[in-house]
Design an enzyme around this catalytic site. Structure first.
Site: not given
Length: 341
Positions: A127-129, A317
């Protein structure tokens, strides 16, 4: 000696200040009184070189695009289904399985060391990168300086992170202008803010360097360390699906992810969940995930859900991490026809 260094820093910066230069959009950071005070404080407390910081803030750029991104951010939270679709997707699952396969030994060791399941770590990095592929395009010094001095709603937080970034760059002997990250100044594969990098990053592969910019093993270990240090409970669930009856449950719906009420209290208010063997005194928070023109989706967030929201404060999130992790775990157990794994 510290007073002398502080005065020196102020003098060095004030020499460059032209009369009447008080438009933050026009004046370089080094010519602004608030930046002067910030620099002098760093010189006094951390023994920074005043000449070097003057150079840094002369070259740092105010980025209007960073401010625009911050202002647009709240619109992400209008629809749970729309937010979920961004991250809980076939694309994320396929790439996540490849990442898991490539880094299986590091992920297994992180689970053994910190008690955090592999799928949770993979989901966060996904999800982050997108598994390290999209780590951000902004110079971190520009993003943090812009937010520290020109974004009043969260200026104290970003000034602290700017300070942490300068310490981070000095500790690792990095060029402050070389590191790129998100518009909020998050860094590397797991998108740690500089303060989190200083506090929670680990040299997980033992090569003598703690590198979240390019080292997946260090990123994996650091994500697991972050979660465990924030209270992750090994072997415990993250959330429970819930159904509600009547109106009494409404008083327990919360935007704060802290689990404050017992399952027994919630059950007495008409909240039903498949909690199985969980004790009645297990604490949870009732979450209502809303999508326009759709019935609300109710969940019970447990301690480990609260921990996920320490990584990112959005309830959407935390739930997206949970659901992507579930998808990854289920897909990992299935044979992948012609796709390896």
């Amino acid at each position: 000696m510290s007073i002398l260094r502080r005065v020196t820093a102020l003098l060095l910066l004030s020499l460059a200040v032209p009369a009447g230069a008080n438009d933050p959009a026009a004046a370089p950071f080094a010519q602004r009184p608030d930046v002067e005070r910030f620099v002098a404080d760093l010189v006094e407390r951390h023994d920074f070189d005043a000449h070097e910081l003057q150079r840094v803030f002369t070259m740092a750029r105010r980025e209007e695009g960073v401010l625009e991104a911050m202002r647009a951010q709240p619109r992400q939270s209008d629809s749970w289904e729309a937010y979920r679709a961004l991250f809980v997707s076939d694309r994320h699952v396929r790439a996540g399985l490849d990442f898991w396969k490539t880094h299986a030994p590091a992920l297994a060791r992180a689970r053994a060391t910190y008690g955090v399941p592999e799928e949770i770590i993979v989901a966060i990095i996904g999800i982050e990168t997108f598994y390290g592929r999209n780590t951000g395009r902004w110079r971190v010094i520009d993003a943090l300086a812009t937010l520290a001095f020109d974004y009043p709603p969260r200026a104290p937080f970003f000034r602290s992170e700017l300070e942490n970034y300068l310490l981070f760059a000095r500790n690792l002997n990095l060029d402050v202008f070389a590191v790129r990250g998100s518009y909020a100044g998050a860094i590397g594969i797991p998108q740690f803010m500089p303060g989190s990098y200083l506090r929670y990053a680990v040299d997980f592969d033992g090569d003598g360097a703690t590198d979240l910019l390019a080292n997946a093993a260090d990123a994996i270990g650091s994500v697991a360390n972050f979660l465990r240090r924030h209270g992750w409970q090994p072997g415990e669930p993250v959330q429970l699906r819930a159904r509600v009856n009547g109106e009494d449950h409404a008083q327990f719906v919360s935007l704060d992810p802290t689990p404050r009420h017992t399952l027994l209290e919630l059950s007495q208010a008409g909240v039903r969940a498949g909690n199985g063997a969980l004790p009645a005194d297990t604490r949870a928070v009732l979450l209502r995930l809303q999508t326009p023109e759709r019935p609300a989706d109710y969940r019970l967030g447990l301690q480990n859900f609260y921990v996920l929201t320490r990584y990112n404060r959005s309830l959407f999130y935390g739930m997206s991490v949970t659901e992507l992790a579930d998808e990854l775990r289920a897909a990992r157990r299935k044979p992948r026809n012609g796709a390896g794994g």
